[in-house]
Design a protein around this motif. Sequence first.
Motif, PDB file in Angstrom:
ATOM      1  N   SER A  61       0.828  -1.197   0.000  1.00  0.00           N
ATOM      2  CA  SER A  61       0.000   0.000   0.000  1.00  0.00           C
ATOM      3  C   SER A  61       0.861   1.245   0.000  1.00  0.00           C
ATOM      4  O   SER A  61       1.831   1.346   0.747  1.00  0.00           O
ATOM      5  N   ALA A  73      -0.024   4.174   1.037  1.00  0.00           N
ATOM      6  CA  ALA A  73      -0.225   4.924   2.271  1.00  0.00           C
ATOM      7  C   ALA A  73       0.684   4.430   3.371  1.00  0.00           C
ATOM      8  O   ALA A  73       1.121   5.194   4.217  1.00  0.00           O
ATOM      9  N   LYS A  74       0.987   3.106   3.364  1.00  0.00           N
ATOM     10  CA  LYS A  74       1.848   2.567   4.401  1.00  0.00           C
ATOM     11  C   LYS A  74       3.266   3.087   4.276  1.00  0.00           C
ATOM     12  O   LYS A  74       4.023   3.128   5.240  1.00  0.00           O
ATOM     13  N   ILE A  87      -2.645  10.976  10.065  1.00  0.00           N
ATOM     14  CA  ILE A  87      -3.918  11.064   9.333  1.00  0.00           C
ATOM     15  C   ILE A  87      -3.799  10.395   7.969  1.00  0.00           C
ATOM     16  O   ILE A  87      -4.711   9.673   7.526  1.00  0.00           O
ATOM     17  N   LEU A  88      -2.655  10.591   7.281  1.00  0.00           N
ATOM     18  CA  LEU A  88      -2.453   9.947   5.984  1.00  0.00           C
ATOM     19  C   LEU A  88      -2.391   8.432   6.110  1.00  0.00           C
ATOM     20  O   LEU A  88      -2.817   7.704   5.204  1.00  0.00           O
ATOM     21  N   LYS A 106      -4.106   6.776   8.110  1.00  0.00           N
ATOM     22  CA  LYS A 106      -5.425   6.336   8.577  1.00  0.00           C
ATOM     23  C   LYS A 106      -5.345   5.744   9.981  1.00  0.00           C
ATOM     24  O   LYS A 106      -5.837   4.640  10.236  1.00  0.00           O
ATOM     25  N   LYS A 107      -4.709   6.500  10.871  1.00  0.00           N
ATOM     26  CA  LYS A 107      -4.619   6.138  12.284  1.00  0.00           C
ATOM     27  C   LYS A 107      -5.327   7.210  13.114  1.00  0.00           C
ATOM     28  O   LYS A 107      -4.682   8.012  13.797  1.00  0.00           O
ATOM     29  N   PRO A 108      -6.660   7.286  13.067  1.00  0.00           N
ATOM     30  CA  PRO A 108      -7.357   8.403  13.742  1.00  0.00           C
ATOM     31  C   PRO A 108      -7.211   8.367  15.256  1.00  0.00           C
ATOM     32  O   PRO A 108      -7.100   9.418  15.883  1.00  0.00           O
TER      33      PRO A 108
END
Length: 244
Positions: free
Chosen positions: A10, A12-13, A58-59, A61-63
């Motif tokens: 991914s 994003a990772k 945030i990028l 996806k760790k809210p």
Amino acid sequence: METVLRNARSAAKQMFLDPRTKILLCLTVSCVMISSDSFGIMNVVLPCLAAIPLLFLILLKKPQIAAYYAVMYAVTATVPRLLMPHLSPLLNLLFTGMIAMFTKLIPGMSMFCLLVLTTTVSEFVAAMDRLHISKKFSIPVSVMFRFLPTIREEYRAIRDAMRLREVGSWRNPMEMLEYRMVPLLTSLVTIGNELSTSALTRGLDAPVRRTSICPVGFHWQDGVALLLCIAVIICFVLSTFYGW
């Protein structure tokens, strides 16, 4: 084949950045946050640096982690200013001084954690080879990249085993220290030896040049991050030597 390898992971990772860029960001955030004071132009620069780990969380996806980081930084940044006028000088030095120190440490620690979590060993070694860094530095650091996540996994396994046996709860701190920390410390020696042996088995210390299939390279986002680091360093120099 190259397309398959590039899309196997991914984007994003990877935080959209080259490992060398992430290392530069980590060093810039850590050094500037610790070395500078909140006056002049640094009143704007320091909050911007503190927002970089929040943006990456945030990028990724760790809210929950992003919210925890934002709350921790907001508390450490505002509590000393609110309590300082109402406490004695000794309490200000012991209490508010320690809290204010965390304001400088939290962003750098968060960037280091993001660097470890989003960079694989192969990516790090390939980036260090591109920079012509000595194996004496890259191999121990690459072992550390696997060492920290392995410690976390080992601690979770020990914690689950103790919960299954209903021992080592917070109600008895000494028992928890005995049944959790002692097995963990014993495992650390074995983990370190195994990771070192694994690194040698994979030929990380080979004198020849290693090949790598990791997509290591600079892109436009790396250029933006580089310009940001240069701007922060310029502001730090102007603030330190010229009092801006």
